[in-house]
Design an enzyme around this catalytic site. Structure first.
Site, PDB file in Angstrom:
ATOM      1  N   ASN A   1       9.471   8.733   2.084  1.00  0.00           N
ATOM      2  CA  ASN A   1       9.402   7.953   3.322  1.00  0.00           C
ATOM      3  C   ASN A   1      10.455   8.364   4.348  1.00  0.00           C
ATOM      4  O   ASN A   1      10.280   8.112   5.539  1.00  0.00           O
ATOM      5  CB  ASN A   1       9.491   6.459   3.020  1.00  0.00           C
ATOM      6  CG  ASN A   1       8.194   5.966   2.406  1.00  0.00           C
ATOM      7  OD1 ASN A   1       7.133   6.523   2.687  1.00  0.00           O
ATOM      8  ND2 ASN A   1       8.264   4.955   1.565  1.00  0.00           N
TER       9      ASN A   1
ATOM     10  N   SER B   1      10.068   0.633  -0.759  1.00  0.00           N
ATOM     11  CA  SER B   1       9.836   1.912  -0.088  1.00  0.00           C
ATOM     12  C   SER B   1      11.102   2.453   0.552  1.00  0.00           C
ATOM     13  O   SER B   1      11.120   3.604   0.981  1.00  0.00           O
ATOM     14  CB  SER B   1       8.821   1.719   1.047  1.00  0.00           C
ATOM     15  OG  SER B   1       7.606   1.276   0.556  1.00  0.00           O
TER      16      SER B   1
ATOM     17  N   HIS C   1       9.381   4.001  -7.483  1.00  0.00           N
ATOM     18  CA  HIS C   1       8.602   3.947  -6.240  1.00  0.00           C
ATOM     19  C   HIS C   1       7.260   4.659  -6.426  1.00  0.00           C
ATOM     20  O   HIS C   1       7.185   5.890  -6.387  1.00  0.00           O
ATOM     21  CB  HIS C   1       9.424   4.585  -5.110  1.00  0.00           C
ATOM     22  CG  HIS C   1       8.755   4.552  -3.782  1.00  0.00           C
ATOM     23  ND1 HIS C   1       8.846   5.573  -2.868  1.00  0.00           N
ATOM     24  CD2 HIS C   1       7.953   3.614  -3.212  1.00  0.00           C
ATOM     25  CE1 HIS C   1       8.142   5.264  -1.795  1.00  0.00           C
ATOM     26  NE2 HIS C   1       7.587   4.092  -1.982  1.00  0.00           N
TER      27      HIS C   1
ATOM     28  N   GLU D   1       8.630   8.248  -7.372  1.00  0.00           N
ATOM     29  CA  GLU D   1      10.045   8.560  -7.167  1.00  0.00           C
ATOM     30  C   GLU D   1      10.870   7.633  -8.064  1.00  0.00           C
ATOM     31  O   GLU D   1      10.597   6.429  -8.117  1.00  0.00           O
ATOM     32  CB  GLU D   1      10.457   8.301  -5.711  1.00  0.00           C
ATOM     33  CG  GLU D   1      10.025   9.379  -4.746  1.00  0.00           C
ATOM     34  CD  GLU D   1      10.465   9.070  -3.315  1.00  0.00           C
ATOM     35  OE1 GLU D   1      11.204   9.866  -2.742  1.00  0.00           O
ATOM     36  OE2 GLU D   1      10.044   8.029  -2.771  1.00  0.00           O
TER      37      GLU D   1
HETATM   38  N1  LIG Z   1       1.819   0.104   1.086  1.00  0.00           N
HETATM   39  C1  LIG Z   1       2.310   1.239   0.654  1.00  0.00           C
HETATM   40  O1  LIG Z   1       1.799   2.326   0.990  1.00  0.00           O
HETATM   41  C2  LIG Z   1       3.493   1.238  -0.278  1.00  0.00           C
HETATM   42  C3  LIG Z   1       3.771   2.391  -1.018  1.00  0.00           C
HETATM   43  C4  LIG Z   1       4.863   2.376  -1.906  1.00  0.00           C
HETATM   44  C5  LIG Z   1       5.656   1.242  -2.019  1.00  0.00           C
HETATM   45  N2  LIG Z   1       5.358   0.139  -1.271  1.00  0.00           N
HETATM   46  C6  LIG Z   1       6.213  -1.044  -1.437  1.00  0.00           C
HETATM   47  O2  LIG Z   1       5.590  -1.934  -2.347  1.00  0.00           O
HETATM   48  C7  LIG Z   1       5.935  -3.280  -2.005  1.00  0.00           C
HETATM   49  C8  LIG Z   1       4.655  -4.084  -1.779  1.00  0.00           C
HETATM   50  O3  LIG Z   1       3.896  -3.462  -0.752  1.00  0.00           O
HETATM   51  P1  LIG Z   1       2.331  -3.723  -0.619  1.00  0.00           P
HETATM   52  O4  LIG Z   1       1.801  -2.631   0.245  1.00  0.00           O
HETATM   53  O5  LIG Z   1       1.738  -3.983  -1.956  1.00  0.00           O
HETATM   54  O6  LIG Z   1       2.332  -5.084   0.222  1.00  0.00           O
HETATM   55  P2  LIG Z   1       1.218  -6.242   0.266  1.00  0.00           P
HETATM   56  O7  LIG Z   1       1.458  -6.970   1.527  1.00  0.00           O
HETATM   57  O8  LIG Z   1      -0.143  -5.663  -0.010  1.00  0.00           O
HETATM   58  O9  LIG Z   1       1.595  -7.144  -1.016  1.00  0.00           O
HETATM   59  C9  LIG Z   1       2.797  -7.850  -1.127  1.00  0.00           C
HETATM   60  C10 LIG Z   1       2.543  -9.029  -2.046  1.00  0.00           C
HETATM   61  O10 LIG Z   1       3.788  -9.644  -2.338  1.00  0.00           O
HETATM   62  C11 LIG Z   1       3.546 -11.029  -2.414  1.00  0.00           C
HETATM   63  N3  LIG Z   1       4.801 -11.765  -2.269  1.00  0.00           N
HETATM   64  C12 LIG Z   1       5.527 -11.974  -1.132  1.00  0.00           C
HETATM   65  N4  LIG Z   1       6.605 -12.748  -1.421  1.00  0.00           N
HETATM   66  C13 LIG Z   1       6.535 -13.023  -2.756  1.00  0.00           C
HETATM   67  C14 LIG Z   1       7.338 -13.795  -3.633  1.00  0.00           C
HETATM   68  N5  LIG Z   1       8.427 -14.424  -3.207  1.00  0.00           N
HETATM   69  N6  LIG Z   1       6.958 -13.868  -4.922  1.00  0.00           N
HETATM   70  C15 LIG Z   1       5.872 -13.235  -5.379  1.00  0.00           C
HETATM   71  N7  LIG Z   1       5.068 -12.488  -4.590  1.00  0.00           N
HETATM   72  C16 LIG Z   1       5.394 -12.393  -3.285  1.00  0.00           C
HETATM   73  C17 LIG Z   1       2.568 -11.301  -1.286  1.00  0.00           C
HETATM   74  O11 LIG Z   1       1.907 -12.532  -1.467  1.00  0.00           O
HETATM   75  C18 LIG Z   1       1.629 -10.097  -1.412  1.00  0.00           C
HETATM   76  O12 LIG Z   1       0.536 -10.357  -2.271  1.00  0.00           O
HETATM   77  C19 LIG Z   1       6.838  -3.200  -0.772  1.00  0.00           C
HETATM   78  O13 LIG Z   1       8.183  -3.183  -1.186  1.00  0.00           O
HETATM   79  C20 LIG Z   1       6.443  -1.860  -0.177  1.00  0.00           C
HETATM   80  O14 LIG Z   1       7.439  -1.290   0.630  1.00  0.00           O
HETATM   81  C21 LIG Z   1       4.290   0.103  -0.426  1.00  0.00           C
END
Ligand SMILES: NC(=O)c1ccc[n+]([C@@H]2O[C@H](COP(=O)([O-])OP(=O)(O)OC[C@H]3O[C@@H](n4cnc5c(N)ncnc54)[C@H](O)[C@@H]3O)[C@@H](O)[C@H]2O)c1
Length: 291
Positions: free
Chosen positions: A190, A119, A140, A152
């Site tokens: 963001n 993000s 993204h 994005e």
């Molecule tokens: N939540 C949002 O609105 C949003 C929107 C766009 C982008 N993102 C980005 O997407 C990414 C994930 O966010 P999310 O909301 O899905 O988070 P989340 O907490 O729902 O999921 C993250 C997952 O990553 C896994 N993980 C952590 N370390 C790991 C590793 N070493 N190997 C494999 N898996 C691992 C965790 O177990 C978890 O299941 C982040 O970079 C976040 O910034 C989030």
């Protein structure tokens, strides 16, 4: 370069959403997370979301079944050996992501593209920790992936044209619209959205309004589809805090200082919907404000 098989690292809310839309578009998907249980839980979420789409008539039963069959668990990173692209969607933490790239790069085909769904973190910096900066890119997606239209695309300083075009073609195949962002902290969406959410948390912290008053004010007064605190819970408060820290560090401007109340919620493990409690408590029949 055609992308017909992808790997997704992280089966949380974004990873399972990316796997879902890719499989529906006919792309084969390998889904990886820290444990088999987390992969299973991601697959269960995808199953539930596909079923909801089928029951609403948005997809056919046959599409639901075919999509599910296209997604396979990848307990080991070596399962990504024949993927054309791997999209990292793990926790928003630079060190976590760098470790993942170091572990996954030796497993990939030499011409495989590596993408991050980060993000906020610099694509150039992440790319420089891999063996393939010219085949590295930021893709993204927005949350929830099956519903949100925007993606994005962010080039790092070294991202090659072939990588960019293959990524653009994949996103188009998934039926999404692209906005191209330069590689600066938190990109476009963001950079604008998170300071607004952080300001809403300051408004709460300073007692200007309650959770309910702030969300009602922005829904009815600014015509936002959901209030900023409800949205923060939806994004995940840990992700919101990480993005604010990246903005604060990367732009060295005090206007991006994360609100201490946001820090406190994250320290409490109150991360929003995904942990059942954030600015609202989701454990009952309907969300109750926690302040
Ligand atoms: N939540 C949002 O609105 C949003 C929107 C766009 C982008 N993102 C980005 O997407 C990414 C994930 O966010 P999310 O909301 O899905 O988070 P989340 O907490 O729902 O999921 C993250 C997952 O990553 C896994 N993980 C952590 N370390 C790991 C590793 N070493 N190997 C494999 N898996 C691992 C965790 O177990 C978890 O299941 C982040 O970079 C976040 O910034 C989030």
């Amino acid at each position: 370069m055609d992308i017909n098989k992808i790997g997704v690292i992280g089966a949380g809310q974004m990873g399972n959403g990316i796997a879902h839309v890719a499989a529906l578009a006919g792309v084969d998907v390998m889904l990886h997370d820290l444990s088999e249980d987390r992969i299973k839980s991601g697959l269960a979420t995808i199953n539930g979301n596909l079923s909801r789409q089928a029951s609403k008539g948005l997809i056919t039963e046959e599409q639901r079944q075919t999509a599910l069959m296209r997604i396979n668990a990848a307990p080991k990173l070596s399962d990504f050996g024949d993927c054309d692209m791997v999209i990292e969607a793990a926790t928003e933490n630079e060190q976590v992501k760098i470790k993942i790239f170091q572990a996954v790069c030796p497993m990939l085909k030499p011409d495989a593209i590596l993408a991050s769904n980060t993000s906020s973190i610099s694509i150039t910096r992440l790319a420089s920790t891999t063996d393939r900066p010219e085949r590295f890119i930021g893709i993204h997606f927005m949350n929830p992936v099956p519903i949100m239209q925007l993606v994005e695309l962010i080039r790092g300083i070294a991202t090659g044209d072939e990588t960019f075009e293959a990524s653009r073609a994949l996103v188009a195949r998934l039926g999404k619209t692209i906005a191209v962002a330069e590689d600066f902290p938190a990109f476009i969406v963001n950079r604008i959205l998170l300071p607004m959410i952080n300001e809403a948390i300051y408004t709460l912290y300073e007692g200007v309004g309650s959770v309910e008053a702030i969300d009602t004010a922005m829904k009815l007064g600014a015509n936002h589809p959901m209030g900023p605190l409800q949205l923060a819970d939806f994004i995940g408060l840990d992700t919101c805090l990480s993005v604010m820290q990246v903005l604060h560090d990367g732009l060295a401007d005090s206007k991006y200082r994360p609100c201490p109340l946001l820090v406190k919620y994250v320290e409490a493990g109150w991360l929003g919907r995904k942990s059942q409690r954030g600015f609202y408590d989701y454990r009952g029949e309907r969300p109750i404000p926690t302040r």
